[in-house]
Design a protein around this motif. Structure first.
Motif, mmCIF file in Angstrom:
data_model
loop_
_atom_site.group_PDB
_atom_site.id
_atom_site.type_symbol
_atom_site.label_atom_id
_atom_site.label_comp_id
_atom_site.label_asym_id
_atom_site.label_seq_id
_atom_site.Cartn_x
_atom_site.Cartn_y
_atom_site.Cartn_z
ATOM 1 N N HIS A 75 0.842 -1.204 0.000
ATOM 2 C CA HIS A 75 0.000 0.000 0.000
ATOM 3 C C HIS A 75 0.878 1.254 0.000
ATOM 4 O O HIS A 75 1.668 1.457 0.894
ATOM 5 N N ARG A 76 0.754 2.066 -1.045
ATOM 6 C CA ARG A 76 1.537 3.295 -1.163
ATOM 7 C C ARG A 76 0.674 4.515 -1.457
ATOM 8 O O ARG A 76 1.061 5.623 -1.125
ATOM 9 N N GLU A 77 -0.451 4.314 -2.111
ATOM 10 C CA GLU A 77 -1.304 5.437 -2.492
ATOM 11 C C GLU A 77 -2.626 5.334 -1.747
ATOM 12 O O GLU A 77 -3.233 4.272 -1.698
ATOM 13 N N PRO A 78 -3.095 6.434 -1.150
ATOM 14 C CA PRO A 78 -4.345 6.383 -0.389
ATOM 15 C C PRO A 78 -5.547 6.147 -1.300
ATOM 16 O O PRO A 78 -5.517 6.455 -2.490
ATOM 17 N N TRP A 79 -6.587 5.598 -0.697
ATOM 18 C CA TRP A 79 -7.839 5.382 -1.424
ATOM 19 C C TRP A 79 -8.466 6.716 -1.795
ATOM 20 O O TRP A 79 -8.388 7.689 -1.044
ATOM 21 N N SER A 80 -9.115 6.742 -2.942
ATOM 22 C CA SER A 80 -9.979 7.851 -3.332
ATOM 23 C C SER A 80 -11.300 7.234 -3.772
ATOM 24 O O SER A 80 -11.351 6.053 -4.135
ATOM 25 N N ALA A 81 -12.362 8.021 -3.711
ATOM 26 C CA ALA A 81 -13.689 7.512 -4.066
ATOM 27 C C ALA A 81 -14.450 8.587 -4.825
ATOM 28 O O ALA A 81 -14.431 9.759 -4.440
ATOM 29 N N HIS A 82 -15.121 8.148 -5.904
ATOM 30 C CA HIS A 82 -15.787 9.085 -6.805
ATOM 31 C C HIS A 82 -17.196 8.586 -7.121
ATOM 32 O O HIS A 82 -17.386 7.427 -7.491
ATOM 33 N N LEU A 102 -0.914 6.498 5.978
ATOM 34 C CA LEU A 102 -1.688 5.526 6.732
ATOM 35 C C LEU A 102 -1.340 4.144 6.221
ATOM 36 O O LEU A 102 -1.137 3.958 5.018
ATOM 37 N N ASP A 103 -1.292 3.176 7.138
ATOM 38 C CA ASP A 103 -1.072 1.815 6.663
ATOM 39 C C ASP A 103 -2.332 1.344 5.952
ATOM 40 O O ASP A 103 -3.365 2.012 5.965
ATOM 41 N N ALA A 104 -2.251 0.200 5.306
ATOM 42 C CA ALA A 104 -3.349 -0.283 4.465
ATOM 43 C C ALA A 104 -4.645 -0.464 5.245
ATOM 44 O O ALA A 104 -5.718 -0.114 4.756
ATOM 45 N N VAL A 105 -4.571 -0.997 6.456
ATOM 46 C CA VAL A 105 -5.780 -1.216 7.256
ATOM 47 C C VAL A 105 -6.393 0.117 7.666
ATOM 48 O O VAL A 105 -7.594 0.347 7.487
ATOM 49 N N ALA A 106 -5.583 1.021 8.201
ATOM 50 C CA ALA A 106 -6.091 2.326 8.644
ATOM 51 C C ALA A 106 -6.671 3.110 7.476
ATOM 52 O O ALA A 106 -7.697 3.780 7.617
ATOM 53 N N ASP A 107 -6.037 3.023 6.311
ATOM 54 C CA ASP A 107 -6.539 3.751 5.151
ATOM 55 C C ASP A 107 -7.860 3.162 4.666
ATOM 56 O O ASP A 107 -8.771 3.898 4.277
#
Length: 131
Positions: A75-82, A102-107
């Motif tokens: 995990h390197r790039e944070p989630w985005s939602a559209h 943020l780590d993958a779980v927190a993100d």
């Protein structure tokens, strides 16, 4: 948070976000387009746990860079939602990045909360309960 499938020793970023959304009673499905992988979820409250429902109405596309099927350990790039309408036209950005690393779980948990809260505000439903 819901259990990640045990068929893999390392969960994917998408599996973590799907589990966080399922904890909020929302159902997302993996999708692929043009070599990119993402999650898709029906935007309307009470939508059935059915992939067709996600594609047939207003929906949310969620991305972690270009690969939602990447191992969570990468995990390197944070989630985005559209948010998109039933025809796929863009309506709004619901989640755009993360505050700091943020780590993958927190993100995944952060994205699930922000998406469900944004949809609750938009469609007048109850927000995600605190964890």
């Amino acid at each position: 948070m819901n259990e990640v499938p045990h068929h893999q020793s390392v969960p994917t970023e998408g599996e973590l976000l799907r589990a966080a959304l399922a904890d909020a009673g929302r159902y997302a499905f993996p999708g692929t387009e043009g070599g990119m992988t993402f999650l898709i979820m029906a935007a309307l409250p009470g939508a059935p746990d059915d992939e067709d429902a996600a594609y047939d109405g207003p929906h949310v596309l969620m991305y972690a860079g270009e690969r939602a099927d990447r191992p969570a350990s990468e995990h390197r790039e944070p989630w985005s939602a559209h948010l998109h309408d039933a025809t796929g036209d863009y309506l709004a950005t619901l989640v755009d990045g993360a505050p700091g690393d943020l780590d993958a779980v927190a993100d995944a948990v952060r994205c699930a909360r922000e998406v469900t809260d944004a949809l609750a505000h938009r469609y007048g439903t109850a927000p995600m309960p605190p964890l």
